[in-house]
Structures are given as C-alpha cells and as structure tokens.
Design an enzyme around this catalytic site. Structure first.
Site, short mmCIF file in Angstrom:
data_model
loop_
_atom_site.label_atom_id
_atom_site.label_comp_id
_atom_site.label_asym_id
_atom_site.label_seq_id
_atom_site.Cartn_x
_atom_site.Cartn_y
_atom_site.Cartn_z
N ARG A 1 -5.12 57.23 10.04
CA ARG A 1 -5.62 57.58 8.72
C ARG A 1 -7.05 58.09 8.82
O ARG A 1 -7.83 57.67 9.67
CB ARG A 1 -5.53 56.39 7.76
CG ARG A 1 -6.32 55.16 8.20
CD ARG A 1 -7.63 55.06 7.50
NE ARG A 1 -8.40 53.90 7.93
CZ ARG A 1 -9.37 53.97 8.81
NH1 ARG A 1 -9.65 55.12 9.38
NH2 ARG A 1 -10.09 52.89 9.13
N ASP B 1 -9.33 45.70 6.78
CA ASP B 1 -9.77 44.87 5.65
C ASP B 1 -8.95 43.58 5.59
O ASP B 1 -9.49 42.50 5.35
CB ASP B 1 -9.61 45.64 4.34
CG ASP B 1 -10.40 46.93 4.31
OD1 ASP B 1 -11.43 47.02 5.00
OD2 ASP B 1 -9.98 47.86 3.59
#
Length: 356
Positions: A130, A298
């Site tokens: 990504r 995260d």
C-alpha cells in the site's frame, strides 16, 4: 482485582478519512509514488483523490494512524480506557470518523476547525502493498492551545500511557514536547511511532529532541532504515538499528524498548537494559485469506499496548500485536472484525534470543 484503566491511554495523530482503492502500478508511477511508503500530498497529488473515486471504485474508510491504533486497543481493553486527540473539520467526514470511534467505544476529543474540511488519505493498494498520500487539511491545524485548556489537559493528567505518531511532528511539536515531558516528570509511559520514512528524513531535529523521553519506539523496516540514516547510525542491519536506538541517551533511568516490525517477516525488539535482541516469528496469512496490509502496523501497536498496559510479559505483548495485525490484514482497509475481540495467548510463544 483488575487494575483501573479508565482514561489510561491518550493518543495524538491526524484523524483522516481514508480513500482506499486497488490500483495498478501505473497509477503509482504517474504520481511518482512508492509501494509501502507514506507521504504528505503536494499540489501535484491533489487530482489523485478524485481519480480514485471516479475510476477505481474507492471505498471511504475511517483512518488516521493513531485513531486506528486506539480503536483497536479500546476493543481489547476495559470500557473507557482510551481517548484520542486530533483536529477535524465540521463536516460529514468528521461525523464518519466519530461514528467509527464510537463503534469501538473510543472516546474522541477533537479540536474542530470549521474553516477547513476534515483531512483525507489516499490509500493505493497494489497486491500486498500500500502507498499512502495524506491531505491533512483540518488535521494540520491542531494547536497546543486545545490540549492545554484545563478541561482537556485533565485527560493528560489522568492518563498513564501516551501514544503519538511521528506524523504529528509535522503538526504540533509543542504538543509532543509537553506530553513527553509530563510523562517523564510523572514517571508515566511515553510511546511513539516513527510512522513513515519522511518523518525521520524531514523532521530529524524533532525526532532527536523527543527521543530521550521515549520509553517505547515502534516502527517498521523501511522506517528503521530511514531513521538509521537520519541519526547517522552507520548500519542498515535492523537488529543493530534497534539496539543502537534503544541505547541512545534517555532523560531518565527507565529502559527504552525499540520494537520494529517487518510485515510477514520477524519482529525485532531491543532494550537498553539487555544485550540480547529478541526476534519474534510471525504466523503467515494464507494468500486466499489476505485482504490488504493497510492498518496492520496500527493494529500491531494496538495489540501490543493492550497487553503492556495490563502489565503482561513482553512475549504476550508482541504476540497480541501479531494476532491483531493478522486479523486486520484479512480485511479491506484499517478495519477490525465485527463482534467481540478477545486475545487468547498461546502457552509457548516466545522469542529467539540473538546477540549482535
């Protein structure tokens, strides 16, 4: 008796609505983007956001790195354990971010800027990779005056753990400094994430200034490499980087942990009070189960902190991080599975100890 964690974790970052789409590598080349990188949008990137909506069937997803982390942590912690700070606009996108936080029972303490729209982040997915392009907008207007107001600083006083992303170096260094010093002066735990290579490269002085106060530093392999160059560590070996950063000067006597993930490869942990490097294997995710990697880092921090805050051993903290990241990469975007999340540690998960 379970310890009281009400309001124990405070996080700061840029709350952004993600515009996520699966794209071809040609689009990355057109905008001079790299896989597995994160940058701030410049004028040349502005058409990209609409292109994703018009041509790539983009999905709008709640984002913002630390808000993703605190949503995940709150799902694994007792009620009202975490509160998130950041700046949003007064618009529908802010409502969507608030709704996602509410769903995870995460309390938000937003500074609302009615003059700017809520920030967005273009997420370009290519296979298992990504690339992120952030248009901060309202998020970059966050000001120290918000958190320093007595009714908001009360959250800082109450907390015992703090998590701030490196992205926030571009927004409010004064806030980072104040929270870091408060944590140090009151023997609390201050944690930070490198967040992106550009943070180490372009905000080196802010990183150097904050590092003495950091008790736990998170990052991934590309961020570690950028940090090593910025700090002139003279190595590209991730284990040596982890140990060298762990051993850098500290403001107090507490040891520093450096936790560096490498995607599906092993996670490396170094501590200033131990010569051994701890290397943790990652359980692979089958290709047919893989969604995308957005939000995996995260989620790792979320899982790690959920156990660290409950005084669990380091092995369990890392295992929880791997487990939660594994849940997220099976989905699209920085989302967590529906229903109750419960981490069940294995009986024999441990690190391989290595000496440099």
């Amino acid at each position: 008796m379970a310890q009281n964690l009400r309001g124990a974790l405070v996080g700061f970052c840029n709350p952004l609505l993600d515009i996520s789409a699966v794209v071809d590598e040609g689009l990355l080349a057109e905008y001079k983007l790299k896989a597995d990188d994160a940058i701030m949008a410049s004028e040349e990137h502005m058409p990209l956001f609409q292109t994703l909506m018009d041509k790539y069937q983009a999905k709008l997803l709640p984002g913002g790195s630390a808000q993703n982390t605190l949503r995940g942590a709150q799902l694994l912690l007792p009620e009202d354990s975490a509160v998130f700070f950041g700046a949003v606009g007064k618009d529908e996108n802010a409502d969507k971010l608030k709704a996602a936080a509410d769903k995870a029972k995460l309390r938000t303490n937003y500074m609302v800027n009615p003059e700017k729209p809520t920030g967005t982040c273009a997420l370009l997915i290519t296979g298992k990779h990504r690339s992120m392009v952030a248009n901060l907008s309202a998020a970059e207007s966050y000001d120290f005056s918000h958190v320093s107001a007595p009714e908001n600083w009360a959250d800082i006083e109450k907390a015992r753990f703090y998590y701030i992303t490196g992205f926030f170096c571009a927004v409010s260094p004064k806030t980072i400094e104040a929270v870091a010093k408060h944590a140090h002066d009151n023997n609390k735990t201050f944690t930070m994430n490198v967040s992106a290579p550009f943070v180490a490269e372009f905000f080196t002085e802010e990183v150097k200034k904050t590092l003495p106060y950091i008790n736990i530093l998170f990052g991934n392999e590309t961020e570690a490499d950028a940090l090593a160059r910025a700090l002139q560590l003279g190595t590209s070996d991730i284990k040596q980087i982890a140990k060298k950063v762990a051993d850098m000067p500290r403001a107090g006597s507490r040891p520093r942990l450096v936790v560096l993930t490498q995607g599906a490869q092993s996670t490396v942990v170094a501590s200033s009070d131990c010569d051994d490097i701890r290397v943790y294997a990652v359980s692979p995710v089958a290709d047919e189960e893989f969604g995308d990697s957005n939000g995996a880092g995260d989620a790792f921090v979320a899982g790690f902190m959920s156990q660290y805050m409950q005084e669990q051993p380091l092995d369990k903290c890392v295992e929880a991080g791997h487990w939660l990241a594994g849940q997220v990469v099976r989905l699209i975007g920085p989302n967590y599975p529906e229903g109750e999340l419960k981490f069940v540690p294995s009986a024999n998960y441990t690190a391989t100890l290595e000496k440099l």
